[in-house]
Design an enzyme around this catalytic site. Sequence first.
Site, PDB file in Angstrom:
ATOM      1  CG  ASP A 172      -2.019   1.019   1.140  1.00  0.00           C
ATOM      2  OD1 ASP A 172      -2.397   1.383   0.009  1.00  0.00           O
ATOM      3  OD2 ASP A 172      -2.518   1.456   2.192  1.00  0.00           O
ATOM      4  CE1 TYR A 222      -0.288   8.971   4.149  1.00  0.00           C
ATOM      5  CE2 TYR A 222       1.976   9.759   4.078  1.00  0.00           C
ATOM      6  CZ  TYR A 222       0.699   9.807   4.623  1.00  0.00           C
ATOM      7  OH  TYR A 222       0.441  10.680   5.649  1.00  0.00           O
ATOM      8  CG  HIS A 263      -4.213  10.734   2.412  1.00  0.00           C
ATOM      9  ND1 HIS A 263      -5.292  10.692   3.271  1.00  0.00           N
ATOM     10  CD2 HIS A 263      -3.369   9.735   2.803  1.00  0.00           C
ATOM     11  CE1 HIS A 263      -5.107   9.695   4.136  1.00  0.00           C
ATOM     12  NE2 HIS A 263      -3.958   9.111   3.879  1.00  0.00           N
ATOM     13  NE  ARG A 320       5.020  14.501  10.452  1.00  0.00           N
ATOM     14  CZ  ARG A 320       4.403  13.424   9.983  1.00  0.00           C
ATOM     15  NH1 ARG A 320       4.195  12.393  10.751  1.00  0.00           N
ATOM     16  NH2 ARG A 320       3.998  13.378   8.722  1.00  0.00           N
ATOM     17  CD  GLU A 363      -6.191   4.955   4.546  1.00  0.00           C
ATOM     18  OE1 GLU A 363      -5.525   4.142   3.881  1.00  0.00           O
ATOM     19  OE2 GLU A 363      -5.689   5.730   5.392  1.00  0.00           O
ATOM     20  CD  GLU A 390      -5.402   2.907  -0.137  1.00  0.00           C
ATOM     21  OE1 GLU A 390      -4.595   2.256  -0.833  1.00  0.00           O
ATOM     22  OE2 GLU A 390      -5.247   3.138   1.072  1.00  0.00           O
ATOM     23  CG  ASP A 397      -5.712   0.524   3.731  1.00  0.00           C
ATOM     24  OD1 ASP A 397      -5.786  -0.521   4.406  1.00  0.00           O
ATOM     25  OD2 ASP A 397      -4.820   1.368   3.884  1.00  0.00           O
ATOM     26  NE  ARG A 437      -8.003   6.825   9.361  1.00  0.00           N
ATOM     27  CZ  ARG A 437      -7.292   6.638   8.264  1.00  0.00           C
ATOM     28  NH1 ARG A 437      -6.035   6.205   8.359  1.00  0.00           N
ATOM     29  NH2 ARG A 437      -7.810   6.853   7.079  1.00  0.00           N
ATOM     30  CD  GLN A 441      -3.185   4.975  10.497  1.00  0.00           C
ATOM     31  OE1 GLN A 441      -4.414   4.921  10.359  1.00  0.00           O
ATOM     32  NE2 GLN A 441      -2.401   5.514   9.592  1.00  0.00           N
ATOM     33  CE1 TYR A 490       3.055   7.937  12.012  1.00  0.00           C
ATOM     34  CE2 TYR A 490       1.927   8.039  14.122  1.00  0.00           C
ATOM     35  CZ  TYR A 490       2.625   8.662  13.114  1.00  0.00           C
ATOM     36  OH  TYR A 490       2.885   9.994  13.191  1.00  0.00           O
ATOM     37  CB  THR A 522      -7.390  -4.588   2.362  1.00  0.00           C
ATOM     38  OG1 THR A 522      -6.500  -4.229   3.417  1.00  0.00           O
ATOM     39  CG2 THR A 522      -7.301  -3.557   1.258  1.00  0.00           C
ATOM     40  CB  THR A 572      -6.166   7.970   1.330  1.00  0.00           C
ATOM     41  OG1 THR A 572      -6.095   6.980   2.341  1.00  0.00           O
ATOM     42  CG2 THR A 572      -7.527   8.654   1.371  1.00  0.00           C
ATOM     43  CD  GLU A 625      -7.398  13.258   3.754  1.00  0.00           C
ATOM     44  OE1 GLU A 625      -7.001  14.177   3.045  1.00  0.00           O
ATOM     45  OE2 GLU A 625      -7.495  12.074   3.350  1.00  0.00           O
TER      46      GLU A 625
END
Length: 445
Positions: free
Chosen positions: A137, A139, A144, A153, A210, A212, A244, A248, A251, A255, A268, A371, A385
Site C-alpha cells: 500500500d 501513500y 492526503h 505534526r 480509505e 484507493e 483500505d 485510526r 494506528q 505507527y 482490505t 488514499t 480528513e
Amino acid sequence: MRVVDHTHDPQARSWIDSANSSAAEFPPQNLPLGVFQAGGLPRIGVAIGDRVICLGTLAAAGLFSDPLGVAIHDHVDLTGLMSLAVEARTQLRRQLFELVTNPQSRLATDIALQQAALHRLADVQMLKPVEVGDYTDFYASLYHATNVGSMFRPDNPLLPNWKHLPIGYHGRASSLVVSGTEIRRPHGQLPSAQEGAAPTFGPCRQLDYELEVGAYIALGNRLGEPISLGAAEDYLFGITLVNDWSARDMQRWEYQPLGPFLAKSFATSVSPWVVTMEALAPFRAPAFERAADDPAPLPYLQSPGNAESGGIQLQLEVSLLTDAMRQQGLGPQRLSLGSFGSMYWTLAQMLTHHTSNGCNMQPGDLIASGTVSGPTRQSRGCLLELTWDGECGKPVPGTQRTPLKFPTGEERLFLAAGDEVVIRGWCEHPQRRTIHLGECRGRVI
Ligand code: MN
C-alpha cells in the site's frame, strides 16, 4: 502505453442489448475480467451489460488459441492471464470485443454455447479475481499526506523524503476480501486520552475507510532485476477499487517507528472486476504537474512517457449507507467525489520504485495507491480528513472534529455498526464511451 483502437470506438454496440444502454457500466468498450461462481467451481468471466461470459466455457469450445487457451483453461482465477505478455492480453481484448459486437460471431450464433457460457450477473457470486501473493500500500496523494501529516505534526506535515519517493508499506495479502464481505470491527491497543497513561485493549473506536485504487501486476520480474519506468506499464495488468479499512486510534498508537501494522491488516476490500490497462487506453492523462519549487524526481522515476500519459482520468465516489437509511428506504449518501488525476505519483512510478532495489513482483501481486484525496473538502478520501477542520494542510487552530450530518438526523465522525461504505469509479471523456469499475462495498459488523 496501450494503443487506442477499434475496441474503443464509442459507436460500437453489442448484440447483448443490456450493454448498449447509456447507463450500462459494462459496455463492449470495457470488458473487465473477474472470477465468479454459479453453483460449481470458480470460473473466469468477462462482464458485458448485465451478463457475465464464462471464458472457461469458450476455451473448452476451442475459441482461444494458445497461450490464451491454456491461461484460461488451466486456471480458476486470473493468474494465468496475468502471466501473459502484453501482446496476448491485447489479443484477448480484441477477440472478446469481436465475440460480443459481431452478430455473426460464434458466440452470437451458437445458441447452445451461449446458454452454457452466458450468466446473469444477478445470478452469480463474485469472488476475488486472483489469490494475491503480496500486497503493498502506497501513500501517493500529496493532499492526503499533507492533511494527515498536519494532524499529527502541524509544523512539519510532509517529511523530507515525501516528494522524492513514493512512500509505501508492505500490506497483508491474507486479509484481502472481495466486495460484499462483512467487516468485523477490530480489537486492539488504544491510546489513552491522558498523556503518559497506559493504553487499553478493546474494540476500535475510530474505524475509518480509505478510498484507493489498486493495480494488479502482470508478468513479474526476477529477484535482483528492477523494472524500469519505461517498461513499467507492461507490468500493469489492470486496476480495481480498494478500501483500505483503517483503525485510526490503533494506528496513532502503533505507527511509530515502523509504520502501519494491526490498524490496517484486519481487512482490505477489493472490487471484483479488473478493468484492464487496454480498456483504459483512451483515458490516460498527463502525470500530476509538480509545483515549480518541487524537486524533480530522480532519473529512475522520470520518463517522457510517464509525464505525458502516466495518469488515469478516473472519477471516484464514496457513499455511506447506514442502518437507519436502509430502514427509511434512503439510498447511500455521497461522502466524497474525487479524481485519480490528483495523485502525485503514478502507478508506474510506484512499481518502478518498488522494484528499484531488486525486489521481485509476481503475477497477481497487488499495489494500492494510498488514499485518493484532492485539494477540495469534497474530494477527501477518508473520514479522518472529511471530519477534520482544516484546509489542505492548514488546521484551524482550537477546533475539534466536525461530524458529517445525514438526512436521517445521524452524525458520524467515524464508522458505526451497520454502516456500509460503497466506493464507485468510472472513466469518462467527451469523445468516449464511459466505462465503470463497478463497486467495492463493505458493511461494518
Ligand atoms: Mn491506505
